[in-house]
Motif scaffolding. Sequence first.
Motif, PDB file in Angstrom:
ATOM      1  N   ARG A 177      28.487  35.808  35.200  1.00  0.00           N
ATOM      2  CA  ARG A 177      29.901  35.455  35.074  1.00  0.00           C
ATOM      3  C   ARG A 177      30.734  36.632  35.575  1.00  0.00           C
ATOM      4  O   ARG A 177      30.546  37.770  35.134  1.00  0.00           O
ATOM      5  N   PRO A 178      31.681  36.359  36.497  1.00  0.00           N
ATOM      6  CA  PRO A 178      32.542  37.454  36.988  1.00  0.00           C
ATOM      7  C   PRO A 178      33.411  38.009  35.859  1.00  0.00           C
ATOM      8  O   PRO A 178      33.656  37.340  34.851  1.00  0.00           O
ATOM      9  N   GLY A 179      33.885  39.230  36.058  1.00  0.00           N
ATOM     10  CA  GLY A 179      34.783  39.845  35.089  1.00  0.00           C
ATOM     11  C   GLY A 179      36.130  39.134  35.050  1.00  0.00           C
ATOM     12  O   GLY A 179      36.452  38.318  35.921  1.00  0.00           O
ATOM     13  N   ASN A 180      36.906  39.455  34.046  1.00  0.00           N
ATOM     14  CA  ASN A 180      38.184  38.779  33.853  1.00  0.00           C
ATOM     15  C   ASN A 180      39.142  38.937  35.030  1.00  0.00           C
ATOM     16  O   ASN A 180      39.826  37.991  35.402  1.00  0.00           O
ATOM     17  N   LEU A 181      39.212  40.119  35.625  1.00  0.00           N
ATOM     18  CA  LEU A 181      40.114  40.320  36.761  1.00  0.00           C
ATOM     19  C   LEU A 181      39.675  39.490  37.964  1.00  0.00           C
ATOM     20  O   LEU A 181      40.516  38.926  38.675  1.00  0.00           O
ATOM     21  N   THR A 182      38.380  39.383  38.174  1.00  0.00           N
ATOM     22  CA  THR A 182      37.877  38.562  39.272  1.00  0.00           C
ATOM     23  C   THR A 182      38.137  37.086  38.993  1.00  0.00           C
ATOM     24  O   THR A 182      38.515  36.337  39.896  1.00  0.00           O
ATOM     25  N   LEU A 183      37.956  36.672  37.752  1.00  0.00           N
ATOM     26  CA  LEU A 183      38.251  35.288  37.385  1.00  0.00           C
ATOM     27  C   LEU A 183      39.728  34.969  37.612  1.00  0.00           C
ATOM     28  O   LEU A 183      40.067  33.874  38.092  1.00  0.00           O
ATOM     29  N   LEU A 184      40.602  35.914  37.276  1.00  0.00           N
ATOM     30  CA  LEU A 184      42.035  35.714  37.529  1.00  0.00           C
ATOM     31  C   LEU A 184      42.312  35.582  39.019  1.00  0.00           C
ATOM     32  O   LEU A 184      43.114  34.738  39.433  1.00  0.00           O
ATOM     33  N   ARG A 185      41.658  36.405  39.818  1.00  0.00           N
ATOM     34  CA  ARG A 185      41.836  36.341  41.273  1.00  0.00           C
ATOM     35  C   ARG A 185      41.355  34.992  41.817  1.00  0.00           C
ATOM     36  O   ARG A 185      42.021  34.376  42.649  1.00  0.00           O
ATOM     37  N   GLU A 243      35.806  34.027  50.841  1.00  0.00           N
ATOM     38  CA  GLU A 243      35.298  35.389  51.019  1.00  0.00           C
ATOM     39  C   GLU A 243      34.946  36.031  49.688  1.00  0.00           C
ATOM     40  O   GLU A 243      33.929  36.724  49.572  1.00  0.00           O
ATOM     41  N   LEU A 244      35.776  35.803  48.665  1.00  0.00           N
ATOM     42  CA  LEU A 244      35.496  36.375  47.348  1.00  0.00           C
ATOM     43  C   LEU A 244      34.234  35.760  46.751  1.00  0.00           C
ATOM     44  O   LEU A 244      33.390  36.473  46.197  1.00  0.00           O
ATOM     45  N   VAL A 245      34.085  34.454  46.861  1.00  0.00           N
ATOM     46  CA  VAL A 245      32.884  33.801  46.334  1.00  0.00           C
ATOM     47  C   VAL A 245      31.643  34.303  47.069  1.00  0.00           C
ATOM     48  O   VAL A 245      30.611  34.580  46.442  1.00  0.00           O
ATOM     49  N   GLU A 246      31.742  34.456  48.382  1.00  0.00           N
ATOM     50  CA  GLU A 246      30.600  34.985  49.144  1.00  0.00           C
ATOM     51  C   GLU A 246      30.242  36.404  48.679  1.00  0.00           C
ATOM     52  O   GLU A 246      29.070  36.741  48.540  1.00  0.00           O
ATOM     53  N   ALA A 247      31.252  37.222  48.442  1.00  0.00           N
ATOM     54  CA  ALA A 247      31.015  38.583  47.958  1.00  0.00           C
ATOM     55  C   ALA A 247      30.360  38.559  46.577  1.00  0.00           C
ATOM     56  O   ALA A 247      29.467  39.370  46.288  1.00  0.00           O
ATOM     57  N   LEU A 248      30.770  37.639  45.740  1.00  0.00           N
ATOM     58  CA  LEU A 248      30.160  37.511  44.410  1.00  0.00           C
ATOM     59  C   LEU A 248      28.704  37.063  44.519  1.00  0.00           C
ATOM     60  O   LEU A 248      27.833  37.571  43.799  1.00  0.00           O
ATOM     61  N   LYS A 249      28.446  36.139  45.420  1.00  0.00           N
ATOM     62  CA  LYS A 249      27.078  35.660  45.617  1.00  0.00           C
ATOM     63  C   LYS A 249      26.169  36.773  46.136  1.00  0.00           C
ATOM     64  O   LYS A 249      25.012  36.861  45.744  1.00  0.00           O
ATOM     65  N   ASN A 250      26.710  37.618  47.005  1.00  0.00           N
ATOM     66  CA  ASN A 250      25.922  38.690  47.614  1.00  0.00           C
ATOM     67  C   ASN A 250      25.893  39.956  46.759  1.00  0.00           C
ATOM     68  O   ASN A 250      25.220  40.915  47.120  1.00  0.00           O
ATOM     69  N   GLY A 251      26.673  39.973  45.690  1.00  0.00           N
ATOM     70  CA  GLY A 251      26.723  41.146  44.832  1.00  0.00           C
ATOM     71  C   GLY A 251      27.524  42.298  45.419  1.00  0.00           C
ATOM     72  O   GLY A 251      27.353  43.442  45.010  1.00  0.00           O
ATOM     73  N   THR A 252      28.417  41.991  46.375  1.00  0.00           N
ATOM     74  CA  THR A 252      29.199  43.040  47.015  1.00  0.00           C
ATOM     75  C   THR A 252      30.661  43.042  46.575  1.00  0.00           C
ATOM     76  O   THR A 252      31.455  43.788  47.117  1.00  0.00           O
ATOM     77  N   ALA A 253      31.017  42.200  45.626  1.00  0.00           N
ATOM     78  CA  ALA A 253      32.404  42.139  45.159  1.00  0.00           C
ATOM     79  C   ALA A 253      32.730  43.395  44.376  1.00  0.00           C
ATOM     80  O   ALA A 253      31.906  43.922  43.619  1.00  0.00           O
ATOM     81  N   ALA A 254      33.953  43.877  44.572  1.00  0.00           N
ATOM     82  CA  ALA A 254      34.386  45.100  43.872  1.00  0.00           C
ATOM     83  C   ALA A 254      34.822  44.777  42.469  1.00  0.00           C
ATOM     84  O   ALA A 254      35.264  43.720  42.162  1.00  0.00           O
TER      85      ALA A 254
END
Length: 89
Positions: A21-29, A78-89
């Motif tokens: 599950r992404p963090g709260n800030l990522t979920l808001l984004r 792009e954000l979802v792809e980054a989350l899938k690849n583990g490269t999201a900040a």
Amino acid sequence: MSDVNGLFVQAQDDVKQLRERPGNLTLLRLYALFKQATDGDVHGDKPGFTDIVGKYKYDAWAALQGTAPDIAKQQYVELVEALKNGTAA
């Protein structure tokens, strides 16, 4: 269906399949990008101080005001792809 629309629909499915599950800030984004992509600029009254989650969601969406829906869709993808690849900040 344009390419970005197909990718956007796929990203909506992909986000539900994330291992973590992404963090709260990522979920808001994600929320704000989705709302901007599907509903356009923020509308309605800003929630009051007793609705903290609603206020944060409103503010996140309002921060994207003026962003074109196709741009918001692309950023969502792009954000979802980054989350899938583990490269999201």
